[in-house]
Every structure is written in C-alpha cells, then in structure tokens.
Design a protein around this motif. Structure first.
Motif, PDB file in Angstrom:
ATOM      1  N   ALA A 163      47.307  94.381 105.302  1.00  0.00           N
ATOM      2  CA  ALA A 163      49.155  94.368 105.587  1.00  0.00           C
ATOM      3  C   ALA A 163      49.404  93.496 106.392  1.00  0.00           C
ATOM      4  N   GLU A 164      48.389  93.009 107.534  1.00  0.00           N
ATOM      5  CA  GLU A 164      48.736  92.765 108.437  1.00  0.00           C
ATOM      6  C   GLU A 164      48.858  90.386 107.736  1.00  0.00           C
ATOM      7  N   ILE A 165      48.267  90.564 106.717  1.00  0.00           N
ATOM      8  CA  ILE A 165      47.886  89.122 106.156  1.00  0.00           C
ATOM      9  C   ILE A 165      49.024  89.080 105.124  1.00  0.00           C
ATOM     10  N   ALA A 166      49.414  89.986 104.751  1.00  0.00           N
ATOM     11  CA  ALA A 166      50.680  90.614 104.014  1.00  0.00           C
ATOM     12  C   ALA A 166      52.214  89.816 104.881  1.00  0.00           C
ATOM     13  N   ALA A 167      52.467  90.295 106.146  1.00  0.00           N
ATOM     14  CA  ALA A 167      53.307  89.800 107.214  1.00  0.00           C
ATOM     15  C   ALA A 167      53.318  88.611 107.133  1.00  0.00           C
ATOM     16  N   ALA A 168      52.243  88.047 107.612  1.00  0.00           N
ATOM     17  CA  ALA A 168      51.985  87.194 108.396  1.00  0.00           C
ATOM     18  C   ALA A 168      52.175  85.703 107.111  1.00  0.00           C
ATOM     19  N   ALA A 169      51.969  86.419 106.239  1.00  0.00           N
ATOM     20  CA  ALA A 169      52.018  85.627 104.472  1.00  0.00           C
ATOM     21  C   ALA A 169      53.705  85.026 104.207  1.00  0.00           C
ATOM     22  N   ALA A 170      54.656  85.931 104.648  1.00  0.00           N
ATOM     23  CA  ALA A 170      55.867  85.861 103.725  1.00  0.00           C
ATOM     24  C   ALA A 170      56.481  85.194 104.284  1.00  0.00           C
ATOM     25  N   PRO A 171      56.696  83.689 104.823  1.00  0.00           N
ATOM     26  CA  PRO A 171      57.391  82.584 105.365  1.00  0.00           C
ATOM     27  C   PRO A 171      56.594  81.857 104.695  1.00  0.00           C
ATOM     28  N   LEU A 172      55.056  82.309 104.350  1.00  0.00           N
ATOM     29  CA  LEU A 172      55.161  80.621 103.355  1.00  0.00           C
ATOM     30  C   LEU A 172      54.840  80.822 102.435  1.00  0.00           C
TER      31      LEU A 172
END
Length: 187
Positions: A163-172
């Motif tokens: 979940a945290e990776i998905a949130a952090a990856a949104a801009p990329l």
C-alpha cells in the motif's frame, strides 16, 4: 486432468465474476494447465499413473487463484511476479477453494517420485550448471504498480508495504503514463 478442471469449475462457481474480457477462459482447459505448468505458475503433476497425470490440492488452489486474479484484470506476468512471494497460507486465502474440493484422492508420492520444480524466475542458479551467476544475485519479489509496471525488490513485502509503495509510486506512474511508457491501468 479432467477431474482437476471440474474441481476448478466447482471452486469458481461462487464468488467468481469471470474474466473481464473475452481473451481468457473462465475455466482453464488442459492446454492452459499445461502452459501454466510450463511457465512455472502451476507445479508439475505429483506423478503419473500410466499416462494419467496426478494432481493434488495445491494444483487446484494455484489454478483457482490464477483465474480469480485474471478476473481482477491481472496479466499472467503480474500473477507470476505475485506468485514469487505467495506463501501456502496466502495461496489458500487467494484461491478461496471450498474445503470439500481440497479432499485429496491422490496418494502421496515420495520425494523420488515428484521432485519440486525449480522456481527459475526466483531461484539463483546453482554453481556449475553452465549458467553465469554474478556475485550478489538473489531472488527477486515483484510488486505490481499499475499500467503494467512491476517493481522488483530483493525481499518479500507485506500488504502494508504494498500500500505504501503504491502511494509513493503514484507520481512515477503519472510520468510513465504521460510519456506513453505504460498503459495507465491500475492493478
């Protein structure tokens, strides 16, 4: 194999919306099962009785999990990446196969009769196999990010990590989509 296909059909009879498009079958046929085995998604048969392959509960769970995840829109590549980190308990939860279908009518085999298939996509090749192995090579664990992008990590991740990776990856993912490098679908 026909009994395995029938058990998959029964397991998917409830709580299964079917494939989201017409490109994949709702229930795998013999050919699909052989293909899944070839690419390492499904374990090899436990053994053979004449020309009949013997399958067990784990095979059923693997096939049902594959179909449920395809119904969610996951590709086989995404499923392969997710299967790398899938524990037996996670497989049971992902497949949601009714207990009555997990009754194993197939006799247990010995290790000599059915050796586990090497996980070529996750295991480091053994030295002396003719495959060059660079120092520090280790199994990788995939996290689907969306749009067909998969993040490979050296360690398994938890659902919280995902979940945290998905949130952090949104801009990329936004950048990759704007440049046409991914298709913009979410996992």
């Amino acid at each position: 194999m026909d009994e395995l296909v029938e058990r998959v059909r029964e397991a998917l009879a409830a709580e299964y919306p079917g494939a989201p498009n017409g490109r994949v079958r709702d229930v795998p046929d013999r050919r699909a099962i052989r293909w899944y085995t070839t690419i390492g998604l499904v374990d090899r048969p436990l053994g053979m009785r004449g020309r009949t392959a013997l399958y067990g509960p784990r095979h059923l769970q693997q096939l049902v999990a594959i179909k449920r995840w395809q119904a969610e829109g996951r590709s086989l590549a995404q499923i392969q990446a997710d299967f790398v980190w899938l524990s037996p308990r996670d497989l049971t939860e992902a497949s949601r196969v009714p207990e009555r279908l997990l009754a194993d009518d197939v006799p247990e085999t010995t290790a000599d009769e059915a050796e586990p298939r090497p996980r070529f996509w996750a295991d480091t090749p053994a030295k002396g196999t003719g495959t060059a192995v660079a120092a520090g090579v280790a199994p990788v664990h995939g996290v689907t990010l969306g749009g067909g992008a998969i993040l490979l990590l050296p360690h398994p991740v938890s659902d919280g990590d995902r979940a945290e990776i998905a949130a952090a990856a949104a801009p990329l993912l936004g950048l990759l989509e704007s440049r046409g490098l991914i298709d913009g679908r979410t996992p």
